[in-house]
Scaffold this motif. Structure first.
Motif, PDB file in Angstrom:
ATOM      1  N   GLU A 158       4.321   6.832  -1.552  1.00  0.00           N
ATOM      2  CA  GLU A 158       2.883   6.722  -1.759  1.00  0.00           C
ATOM      3  C   GLU A 158       2.524   7.268  -3.127  1.00  0.00           C
ATOM      4  O   GLU A 158       3.334   7.876  -3.816  1.00  0.00           O
ATOM      5  CB  GLU A 158       2.140   7.514  -0.670  1.00  0.00           C
ATOM      6  N   GLU A 204       0.834  -1.204   0.000  1.00  0.00           N
ATOM      7  CA  GLU A 204       0.000   0.000   0.000  1.00  0.00           C
ATOM      8  C   GLU A 204       0.868   1.253   0.000  1.00  0.00           C
ATOM      9  O   GLU A 204       0.587   2.226  -0.679  1.00  0.00           O
ATOM     10  CB  GLU A 204      -0.915  -0.013   1.235  1.00  0.00           C
ATOM     11  N   ARG A 205       1.941   1.216   0.808  1.00  0.00           N
ATOM     12  CA  ARG A 205       2.981   2.247   0.734  1.00  0.00           C
ATOM     13  C   ARG A 205       4.218   1.551   0.183  1.00  0.00           C
ATOM     14  O   ARG A 205       4.943   0.889   0.921  1.00  0.00           O
ATOM     15  CB  ARG A 205       3.250   2.863   2.101  1.00  0.00           C
TER      16      ARG A 205
END
Length: 373
Positions: free
Chosen positions: A241, A208-209
Motif C-alpha cells: 500500500e 488499489e493495493r
C-alpha cells in the motif's frame, strides 16, 4: 569442658544441622515438582500467520481464508491426478511438483503440490492465496482453488497449453509428436509476449493495493495455444500500500533478473524492482541469452548479460544482438532499436530513472499497433 568432648559435641551438632537443611531442601523440591506435574497444561492457540511449522496446517484453519476462494477436496485431486502419478508431472518447482489433471467438472488444470516439509513452501502457499487468488487478468494465470488437508498444501490453476517461455527459448526438443515440436519464436511473437507480460504487470502495480511479483523471469511466463503470455508463480509476491514498497529482511528473486538494489542489500522491494526484471526479460527474449550466465566480451573478460546488452546498445549494434534463429526478412530495424531502447530504460541502475509499467505499455504499443506472428 574437656576439649575432646567439646569437639565431638560440635561435630554431632553440625551433622544434625546439615541433615535438617538437606531434608528441608529435598522436601521443598519434591513438593514443587509434584505441584508442577499436577498443574494442567496451558491451552495453546495457533495462528496461520505465526506458526513456524507447516505441518500444523489443518482443515479448520482453512476457514480463515477468504471465503470467495474455492476449496477443492483432496479426494477429487487424488482422482484427477491418479493419486499424484509421476506420469502426470509437468513441472518441478523449487517448492513442489506440478501435475496436469482433469477435474470431475471436465476442466483441465495444473495442480501444484507443495513440499510438506518446506516452510518456505508454506509461505509461498499463503502468498499465492493472498495475491493471485484475488485478481483476474488476461495476462495472469487464473487461480482455480486450493486444498488444505493436514500438512498437504495444494494450489490449482488453469492449465496453460504450451508451457513456459523459458522452454520455448532454450528447449527446442520434440516430445515425440511432430505437432509438439517447438519451432523458434518469430520476432512478432516475441514482441506480443513481452506486451502481454507488460500489461499483466501494469495491472498488478496499479491496483488499489499494488502487487509486487518479485520474481519475473522466463520460466514464470506461461504461453497458451495462441502464444499469449500469462504471468505465473506468485509465491514471492506481496501486496503493498501507499508508497508501493514492501520491507523484507530476505532477498527475493532470481540472480540475473534481480535488480541491483536488492543485490546490494536494500530491504525495500518496490514496483521498480519488477520493472528492472522485466527489462532483463526483454533483453533475454530478443537475444536468447540467459541473464545469469556470463558472456565473454571482446576483450576476453566475462561480464553479466545486462552489461553486455547495454554496451551493445550504446555502440548501436542492436541488430547483431538478436537471436540468430529470428528470421530477418520481415524485420524493421526501427522497431528492433526501439525495443532495445525500452529494455535499456527499464534496466537503469537507479530505480527512480526507470519508467513505470503503465508507461512501458504505452512505449511498447507504439512499436507496432499490431504485431503478427
Amino acid at each position: 569442658m574437656d576439649p575432646t568432648l567439646q569437639a565431638i559435641i560440635s561435630a554431632i551438632a553440625s551433622f544434625i544441622l546439615l541433615s535438617l537443611i538437606f531434608t528441608f531442601i529435598y522436601f521443598l523440591c519434591h513438593t514443587t515438582s509434584k505441584h508442577h506435574h499436577q498443574t494442567p497444561p496451558r491451552r495453546r492457540t495457533r495462528s496461520i500467520q505465526t506458526t513456524p511449522n507447516p505441518s500444523f496446517f489443518s482443515i479448520t484453519e482453512s476457514q480463515l481464508f477468504d471465503p470467495s476462494l474455492k476449496q477443492i477436496q483432496m479426494l477429487d485431486l487424488v482422482n484427477a491426478t491418479r493419486n499424484f502419478s509421476p506420469d502426470l508431472i509437468v513441472g518441478d518447482g523449487g517448492f513442489g511438483l506440478v501435475y496436469k489433471a482433469t477435474l470431475s467438472t471436465g476442466a483441465t488444470v495444473a495442480v501444484k503440490k507443495l513440499s510438506a516439509d518446506a516452510f518456505q513452501g508454506y509461505r509461498e502457499f499463503r502468498a499465492e492465496m493472498e495475491t493471485l487468488g484475488k485478481i483476474k487478468h488476461d495476462n495472469i494465470v487464473e487461480f482455480f482453488g486450493y486444498c488444505a488437508t493436514g500438512s498437504d498444501r495444494i494450489l490449482i490453476y488453469e492449465f496453460i497449453e504450451k508451457g513456459s517461455l523459458d522452454q520455448w527459448l532454450y528447449d527446442m526438443s520434440s516430445t515425440g509428436d511432430m505437432s509438439s515440436l517447438r519451432l523458434p519464436l518469430s520476432w512478432g511473437t516475441r514482441v506480443n509476449i513481452i506486451k502481454g507480460v507488460a500489461n499483466g504487470l501494469a495491472y498488478m502495480h496499479n491496483l488499489e493495493r499494488a502487487i509486487i511479483h518479485r520474481d519475473i523471469k522466463a520460466s514464470n511466463v506461461l504461453l497458451d495455444e495462441g502464444f499469449k503470455a500469462h504471468i505465473a508463480d506468485f509465491g514471492l509476491a506481496r501486496r503493498i500500500e501507499g508508497s508501493h514498497l514492501h520491507v523484507s529482511t530476505q532477498v527475493a528473486g532470481t540472480m540475473g533478473y534481480m535488480p541491483p538494489e536488492y543485490v546490494y542489500g536494500a530491504t525495500a522491494a518496490t514496483v521498480m524492482g519488477d520493472v528492472y526484471s522485466f527489462g532483463i526479460l526483454m533483453f533475454e527474449i530478443a537475444t536468447c541469452r540467459r541473464p545469469n550466465w556470463p558472456i565473454k566480451s571482446e576483450s576476453g573478460k566475462e561480464i553479466r548479460m545486462v552489461e553486455w546488452a547495454i554496451k551493445m546498445v550504446s555502440e548501436k549494434r542492436e541488430m547483431k544482438m538478436l537471436d540468430a534463429s529470428v528470421l530477418k526478412d520481415d524485420l524493421k530495424e526501427k522497431e528492433v532499436l526501439e525495443f532495445f531502447r525500452i529494455a535499456t530504460l527499464c534496466t537503469n541502475e537507479s530505480p527512480k530513472y526507470r519508467p513505470r509499467m503503465n508507461e512501458v505499455v504505452k512505449l511498447l504499443n507504439q512499436i507496432q499497433d499490431e504485431t503478427t506472428t
